[in-house]
Design a protein around this motif. Structure first.
Motif, PDB file in Angstrom:
ATOM      1  N   VAL A 170       0.841  -1.201   0.000  1.00 10.13           N
ATOM      2  CA  VAL A 170       0.000   0.000   0.000  1.00 10.13           C
ATOM      3  C   VAL A 170       0.874   1.249   0.000  1.00 10.13           C
ATOM      4  CG1 VAL A 170      -1.653   1.332   1.369  1.00 10.13           C
ATOM      5  CG2 VAL A 170      -1.973  -1.142   1.087  1.00 10.13           C
ATOM      6  N   TRP A 171       1.915   1.243   0.831  1.00 12.48           N
ATOM      7  CA  TRP A 171       2.837   2.391   0.885  1.00 12.48           C
ATOM      8  C   TRP A 171       3.524   2.581  -0.460  1.00 12.48           C
ATOM      9  CZ3 TRP A 171       8.216   2.417   0.259  1.00 12.48           C
ATOM     10  CH2 TRP A 171       8.839   3.635   0.536  1.00 12.48           C
ATOM     11  N   LEU A 172       3.990   1.488  -1.066  1.00 11.47           N
ATOM     12  CA  LEU A 172       4.709   1.589  -2.332  1.00 11.47           C
ATOM     13  C   LEU A 172       3.790   2.089  -3.444  1.00 11.47           C
ATOM     14  CD1 LEU A 172       7.475   1.057  -3.652  1.00 11.47           C
ATOM     15  CD2 LEU A 172       6.625  -1.216  -4.273  1.00 11.47           C
ATOM     16  N   GLU A 173       2.542   1.646  -3.447  1.00 13.47           N
ATOM     17  CA  GLU A 173       1.583   2.147  -4.435  1.00 13.47           C
ATOM     18  C   GLU A 173       1.445   3.657  -4.311  1.00 13.47           C
ATOM     19  OE1 GLU A 173      -1.477   2.357  -7.359  1.00 13.47           O
ATOM     20  OE2 GLU A 173      -0.071   0.728  -6.904  1.00 13.47           O
ATOM     21  N   GLY A 174       1.425   4.166  -3.093  1.00 19.17           N
ATOM     22  CA  GLY A 174       1.322   5.604  -2.888  1.00 19.17           C
ATOM     23  C   GLY A 174       2.566   6.354  -3.306  1.00 19.17           C
ATOM     24  N   MET A 175       3.730   5.718  -3.181  1.00 18.15           N
ATOM     25  CA  MET A 175       4.995   6.362  -3.537  1.00 18.15           C
ATOM     26  C   MET A 175       5.296   6.295  -5.021  1.00 18.15           C
ATOM     27  SD  MET A 175       6.474   7.603  -0.807  1.00 18.15           S
ATOM     28  CE  MET A 175       8.190   7.746  -1.313  1.00 18.15           C
ATOM     29  N   ALA A 176       4.779   5.285  -5.691  1.00 18.05           N
ATOM     30  CA  ALA A 176       5.181   5.000  -7.065  1.00 18.05           C
ATOM     31  C   ALA A 176       4.851   6.154  -8.000  1.00 18.05           C
ATOM     32  CB  ALA A 176       4.511   3.726  -7.557  1.00 18.05           C
ATOM     33  N   GLN A 177       5.814   6.493  -8.833  1.00 19.44           N
ATOM     34  CA  GLN A 177       5.602   7.458  -9.895  1.00 19.44           C
ATOM     35  C   GLN A 177       5.372   6.668 -11.188  1.00 19.44           C
ATOM     36  OE1 GLN A 177       8.685  10.556  -9.800  1.00 19.44           O
ATOM     37  NE2 GLN A 177       8.981  10.192  -7.604  1.00 19.44           N
ATOM     38  N   GLN A 178       5.365   7.351 -12.298  1.00 20.95           N
ATOM     39  CA  GLN A 178       5.159   6.695 -13.584  1.00 20.95           C
ATOM     40  C   GLN A 178       6.137   7.302 -14.580  1.00 20.95           C
ATOM     41  OE1 GLN A 178       2.386   4.142 -14.269  1.00 20.95           O
ATOM     42  NE2 GLN A 178       2.982   4.085 -12.131  1.00 20.95           N
ATOM     43  N   PRO A 179       6.652   6.527 -15.500  1.00 16.69           N
ATOM     44  CA  PRO A 179       6.301   5.146 -15.799  1.00 16.69           C
ATOM     45  C   PRO A 179       7.008   4.125 -14.899  1.00 16.69           C
ATOM     46  CG  PRO A 179       7.890   5.926 -17.405  1.00 16.69           C
ATOM     47  CD  PRO A 179       7.552   7.100 -16.540  1.00 16.69           C
ATOM     48  N   PHE A 180       8.081   4.563 -14.174  1.00  9.92           N
ATOM     49  CA  PHE A 180       8.779   3.648 -13.278  1.00  9.92           C
ATOM     50  C   PHE A 180       8.652   4.160 -11.849  1.00  9.92           C
ATOM     51  CE2 PHE A 180      10.750   3.091 -17.464  1.00  9.92           C
ATOM     52  CZ  PHE A 180      10.533   1.735 -17.637  1.00  9.92           C
ATOM     53  N   LEU A 181       9.223   3.442 -10.911  1.00 13.42           N
ATOM     54  CA  LEU A 181       8.974   3.767  -9.501  1.00 13.42           C
ATOM     55  C   LEU A 181       9.378   5.186  -9.137  1.00 13.42           C
ATOM     56  CD1 LEU A 181       9.859   0.510  -7.505  1.00 13.42           C
ATOM     57  CD2 LEU A 181       7.652   1.696  -7.585  1.00 13.42           C
ATOM     58  N   VAL A 182      10.478   5.671  -9.720  1.00 13.98           N
ATOM     59  CA  VAL A 182      10.926   7.024  -9.380  1.00 13.98           C
ATOM     60  C   VAL A 182      11.027   7.876 -10.646  1.00 13.98           C
ATOM     61  CG1 VAL A 182      12.503   8.350  -7.902  1.00 13.98           C
ATOM     62  CG2 VAL A 182      12.295   5.889  -7.563  1.00 13.98           C
ATOM     63  N   GLY A 183      10.063   7.695 -11.533  1.00 19.84           N
ATOM     64  CA  GLY A 183       9.983   8.609 -12.659  1.00 19.84           C
ATOM     65  C   GLY A 183      10.238   7.991 -14.013  1.00 19.84           C
ATOM     66  N   GLU A 184      11.024   8.681 -14.826  1.00 19.83           N
ATOM     67  CA  GLU A 184      11.093   8.396 -16.259  1.00 19.83           C
ATOM     68  C   GLU A 184      11.990   7.236 -16.638  1.00 19.83           C
ATOM     69  OE1 GLU A 184       9.291   9.794 -18.654  1.00 19.83           O
ATOM     70  OE2 GLU A 184       8.221  10.898 -17.099  1.00 19.83           O
ATOM     71  N   ARG A 185      12.869   6.786 -15.729  1.00 22.71           N
ATOM     72  CA  ARG A 185      13.750   5.695 -16.145  1.00 22.71           C
ATOM     73  C   ARG A 185      13.920   4.655 -15.044  1.00 22.71           C
ATOM     74  NH1 ARG A 185      17.996   9.903 -15.616  1.00 22.71           N
ATOM     75  NH2 ARG A 185      19.503   9.251 -14.013  1.00 22.71           N
TER      76      ARG A 185
END
Length: 277
Positions: A170-185
């Motif tokens: 649940v925490w990771l879903e809230g933290m996740a960006q797009q398209p990858f976990l921390v943004g563009e790459r």
């Protein structure tokens, strides 16, 4: 412990990585090497459980675990995140770049990796019957061919660890960006979490009857960002290959009955919560 020390033996001409096909903690190193196209620069040794139980292996990693690593100067190091940091320094400038640029982005990536390592993949103790959170999916309640006595897990502990696993998702879903976990790459965050997600993808539905995680269906859309991320990673050849290695080994374990004891224990103890999605 001899981690961080230099062996008195003649140092290897290349770095040596000690791996295990279905180890999620080792798979992040395997992914890093593949993504960087450095298979020819680093020797990889694929181990079995029998190999890491052999007395001599503790000369390489005193914890008797994977991953482990010997540098080309003969230094022995272990722990996935430490090996990754060493590799980034050793092969600085190699492509693609898996480390972010700003202090803020680096901090988020490091936090995601740290939470994985502290709260999911490590027991934070080397003594008997201390187990990582992820072990709730497969460590048996009693000694068996798959689970030695020192790694068995009580029912109440299993239920608590499963709750922790869900909370971390649940925490990771809230933290996740797009398209990858921390943004563009792709970063260390993605190559750390993806192999563990392969365990969850297979075992949470199989053992605890969760609806499929990381695969959006009409029944389950609780983790949409993580689902899209997982599907996106599977389109990349090195992620797909690593998934098949881990999943294939786990499927063979399942055919041999490895997960039956855990599933039966959950069914026999409905007073605990086992199904979260």
């Amino acid at each position: 412990m001899n981690g961080g020390t230099t062996s008195t033996a003649e140092p290897p001409t290349k770095c040596k990585f000690f791996d295990m096909k279905h180890s999620n903690n080792a798979a992040r190193i395997r992914l890093w090497i593949r993504l960087k196209n450095l298979e020819e620069s680093i020797d990889s040794v694929m181990l079995t459980h029998a190999d890491i139980e052999a007395p001599g292996y503790k000369d390489i990693n005193p914890l008797g675990k994977v991953p482990a690593f010997i540098t080309n100067t003969g230094m022995h190091i272990f722990e996935g995140s430490i090996i990754l940091q060493y590799l980034e320094d050793k092969f600085e400038g190699s492509s693609p770049k898996l480390v972010l640029d700003t202090p803020e982005d680096k901090a988020i990536c490091n936090l995601i990796v740290r939470c994985h390592d502290l709260y999911i993949s490590s027991p934070n103790c080397t003594q008997p019957n201390f187990s990582h959170t992820q072990g709730c999916m497969y460590l048996g309640p009693k000694p068996s061919a798959f689970t030695p006595a020192r790694r068995t897990m009580r029912t109440d502990v299993r239920a608590a660890k499963l709750a922790e696993l869900y909370q971390q998702l649940v925490w990771l879903e809230g933290m996740a960006q797009q398209p990858f976990l921390v943004g563009e790459r792709i970063t260390h965050a993605d190559i750390t979490w993806f192999p563990t997600a392969v365990f969850m993808e297979l075992l949470l539905p199989r053992v605890f009857d969760w609806t499929p995680v990381f695969h959006e269906t009409e029944l389950n859309n609780e983790f949409p960002k993580l689902g899209r991320l997982f599907q996106r990673c599977m389109k990349e050849e090195h992620f797909a290959k690593t998934r098949e290695e881990i999943r294939g080994t786990l499927m063979k374990h399942g055919e041999n009955g490895r997960f039956n004891d855990v599933r039966e224990e959950a069914a026999a103890n409905p007073q605990y919560k086992w199904k979260y999605t």
